[in-house]
Design an enzyme around this catalytic site. Structure first.
Site, mmCIF file in Angstrom:
data_model
loop_
_atom_site.group_PDB
_atom_site.id
_atom_site.type_symbol
_atom_site.label_atom_id
_atom_site.label_comp_id
_atom_site.label_asym_id
_atom_site.label_seq_id
_atom_site.Cartn_x
_atom_site.Cartn_y
_atom_site.Cartn_z
ATOM 1 C CD GLU A 100 0.881 -1.355 9.555
ATOM 2 O OE1 GLU A 100 -0.256 -1.209 9.055
ATOM 3 O OE2 GLU A 100 1.860 -1.781 8.922
ATOM 4 C CD GLU A 139 -0.626 -5.916 7.380
ATOM 5 O OE1 GLU A 139 -1.107 -5.875 6.244
ATOM 6 O OE2 GLU A 139 -1.074 -5.271 8.342
ATOM 7 C CE1 TYR A 174 -4.583 0.516 10.183
ATOM 8 C CE2 TYR A 174 -3.789 -1.713 9.793
ATOM 9 C CZ TYR A 174 -3.566 -0.351 9.846
ATOM 10 O OH TYR A 174 -2.324 0.149 9.551
ATOM 11 C CG ASP A 199 -1.873 1.107 1.336
ATOM 12 O OD1 ASP A 199 -2.360 1.544 0.289
ATOM 13 O OD2 ASP A 199 -2.140 1.566 2.470
HETATM 14 C C1 BDP Z 1 -1.530 -2.481 6.683
HETATM 15 C C2 BDP Z 1 -0.205 -2.380 5.929
HETATM 16 C C3 BDP Z 1 0.142 -0.955 5.556
HETATM 17 C C4 BDP Z 1 -1.080 -0.238 5.025
HETATM 18 C C5 BDP Z 1 -2.122 -0.196 6.137
HETATM 19 C C6 BDP Z 1 -3.394 0.523 5.697
HETATM 20 O O1 BDP Z 1 0.845 -2.961 6.667
HETATM 21 O O2 BDP Z 1 1.180 -0.957 4.606
HETATM 22 O O3 BDP Z 1 -0.810 1.040 4.550
HETATM 23 O O4 BDP Z 1 -2.482 -1.503 6.456
HETATM 24 O O5 BDP Z 1 -4.236 -0.120 5.098
HETATM 25 O O6 BDP Z 1 -2.185 -3.594 6.257
HETATM 26 O O7 BDP Z 1 -3.505 1.715 5.915
#
Ligand code: BDP
Length: 595
Positions: free
Chosen positions: A504, A415, A468, A168
């Site tokens: 993250e 990931e 997330y 991404d």
């Molecule tokens: C994670 C990835 C990262 C993406 C992020 C996203 O590690 O590179 O930019 O999600 O979706 O899966 O913002």
């Protein structure tokens, strides 16, 4: 691999600046032997920088294939008798180098430096023409991997192709880091390895020097350690040794004290080569539920970053670099991850100096379709060739970064589809290689898989997980975060008994969008989400770090779920704080080093 430094025996000539540049639109450059004479119809291009955003031409921005860079330079007469090395900080992703029309080097991998001795090809005292052909095509044998897709059907009668990749961030290309010439003596210091230990108040600096060149067996080596003020601590002779530092000042984020190890190569009583290395005396260890720095538990507060900025793309720029470190200091962070590839060594030099703890990541990102029916670890995708390249990248990464006190952990991938059967053998080989080469730092692999499905968590020292909740799953449902996150994190610990870093978490946030009650994309939503995550972290004593995604908004390829890039930054791409930045500053400044 030693970072180029000027010393009393070594000189540097910086080849950064404005180069000549040509896109090979018809893929004819090699056939027409463009390397044999000055490029025709070239435009000007800065180095270092991605080339993509420099012109107004989207066919340059989106080009797939070769681009040609060229410049001339002089080698002064005074360099006669010296070994002359050309070093390219990075060229993304493949490069072929020609000097005065002759091929002198090739490189695969866009995020690590490579160098070549040019004495045989260079003309001393006259002008030399350097040509670098850079290619940005990614396939399954590259890191990161990618593949080309061709569209040709009744709606696309002329056809077109795209570079596809599963990561991404925009596939910025070009010469991203400095290009330098440097000299050494013909017999020279090839490498230095430093390891440090702590014994009470004492610091122990162990070093090993590798010498190369014709007279390497006739030379003596002297290593002298100095404190920050230039006071000599000890001088030792021989290619390896140990220096004890009484009442040492240990390197840590609140006091990133750097000693200096000076290595001199002596031949016939004369110093023929000299190199110095900043040395931070520090230890890193994972024990039980915690991560220890210098024997004290430490909690990682920080953000995952990208090498990304307006216009420059992924090009190294000292202006952006220092600004970013100032923002990291301002916000109260003590660490960051080089997501998703090794950063310019200049950045690590700054992290040593500013005192940041760095998770240093290999460029293994995009090994996951996030679709259990589309496997990645199969012979036609991530296969033996990918593995060989991954191992080579690991060797080169550790060769480059092994001496940086800031590097406290290696991350071998981000990931990957670690729930696939093939992932276990693959990462076992990769992680074993890291352990073979460096026994002084923990190893991780950043996961998006869940605790019960991953096959690799048993191989790592620290569980790193990206999550997330209320964004990609249950969008808008902030109220579910605490229950879901706590349940998952507890499961990680229950199964593996290893400390956990949430590497993250975040929400796309358009600076200036407001909504109360919070709605997705508003600044309030980002704040509320972070606060709920933090409540869970504060309840769990095996959580040893929080890295928000992302430090700043960054460019991605054009697609419907990205609004001019990924907007999960705490800062905008222009490095202005969003509301969440103030929330984090307050949290992190009031937190103790060990939470
Ligand atoms: C994670 C990835 C990262 C993406 C992020 C996203 O590690 O590179 O930019 O999600 O979706 O899966 O913002």
């Amino acid at each position: 691999m030693l970072y180029p430094r000027e010393t009393r025996t070594r000189e540097i000539k910086d080849l950064c600046g404005i180069w000549r540049f040509k896109v090979d639109k018809e893929n004819k450059g090699y056939e027409q032997r463009w390397f044999e004479r000055p490029l025709e119809d070239a435009i000007l291009m800065p180095v270092p920088s991605s080339y993509n955003d420099i012109t107004q031409d989207e066919s340059i921005r989106d080009h797939i294939g070769d681009v040609w860079y060229e410049r001339t330079f002089y080698i002064p007469e005074s360099w006669k008798g010296k070994r002359i090395v050309l070093r390219v900080g990075s060229a993304t992703h493949h490069a072929k180098l020609f000097l005065n029309g002759k091929e002198i080097a090739q490189n695969k991998g866009g995020f690590l430096p490579f160098e070549v001795e040019i004495n045989k090809f260079a003309q001393i005292g006259c002008e030399n023409r350097l040509t670098i052909v850079v290619n940005n095509i990614l396939d399954w044998s590259c890191l990161p991997p990618g593949f080309i897709r061709e569209y040709k059907d009744s709606m696309h009668p002329d056809g077109y192709k795209t570079q596809e990749y599963l990561f991404d961030f925009f596939n910025y290309s070009g010469i991203h880091r400095p290009v330098l010439l440097y000299t050494t003596s013909k017999t020279y210091i090839e490498d230095i390895r430093v390891k440090t230990q702590i014994d009470g108040k004492k610091g122990i600096v162990c070093f090993k020097v590798v010498v190369d060149g014709e007279k390497k067996n006739e030379c003596q080596i002297e290593a002298t350690l100095y404190n920050r003020d230039g006071g000599q601590i000890a001088k030792v002779e021989g290619p390896e040794g140990m220096i004890k530092v009484e009442n040492a000042i240990f390197w840590e984020p609140s006091n990133p004290y750097l000693y200096k190890l000076n290595v001199t190569l002596v031949h016939d009583g004369k110093a023929i080569d000299e190199y110095y290395l900043p040395v931070g005396i520090r230890t890193v260890e994972v024990k039980g539920k915690r991560l220890y720095l210098n024997g004290k538990p430490v909690y990682l507060k920080g953000l995952a970053k990208h090498e990304d900025s307006d216009i420059r793309g992924k090009g190294y720029d000292p202006v952006i670099a220092v600004k970013d470190f100032n923002l990291l200091k301002w916000i109260g962070a003590n660490s960051f991850r080089t997501s998703h590839y090794p950063y310019a060594e200049e950045i690590l030099n700054l992290a040593d100096e500013y005192g940041f703890l760095v998770i240093d990541e290999a460029p293994a990102v995009g090994m996951n379709f996030f679709n259990k029916n589309e496997k990645v670890f199969i012979p036609e995708r991530v296969n033996q060739n990918t593995l060989e390249h991954h191992l080579e990248v690991i060797r080169r990464l550790i060769a480059r970064d092994k001496n940086h006190p800031c590097v406290i952990m290696w991350s071998v991938a981000n990931e990957a589809a670690t729930y696939e059967d093939g992932a276990y053998e693959y990462f076992k080989r990769v992680i074993n290689e890291v352990r073979k080469l460096d026994k002084t730092r923990p190893v991780t692999l950043v996961e998006s898989s869940f605790p019960d499905e991953t096959k690799v968590a048993g191989l790592v020292d620290v569980i790193c997980v990206n999550r997330y909740y209320s964004w990609y799953s249950d969008p808008g449902r902030l109220d579910l975060i605490e229950f879901q996150l706590e349940k998952e994190l507890k499961r990680w610990f229950e199964l593996y008994q290893k400390p956990v870093i949430v590497t993250e978490y975040g929400a796309d946030t358009i600076a200036g969008f407001h909504s109360s009650p919070p709605m997705m994309f508003s600044e309030e939503y980002q704040c509320e989400m972070l606060e709920r995550y933090h409540r869970v972290f504060d309840r769990l004593n095996f959580v040893i770090g929080e890295h928000i995604w992302n430090f700043a908004d960054f460019a991605t390829k054009q697609e419907v779920r990205r609004i001019m890039g990924n907007r999960k930054g705490i800062f905008t791409r222009q490095r202005q704080p969003k509301m969440a930045a103030f929330l984090l500053k307050k949290r992190w400044e009031s937190m103790k080093e060990n939470k």
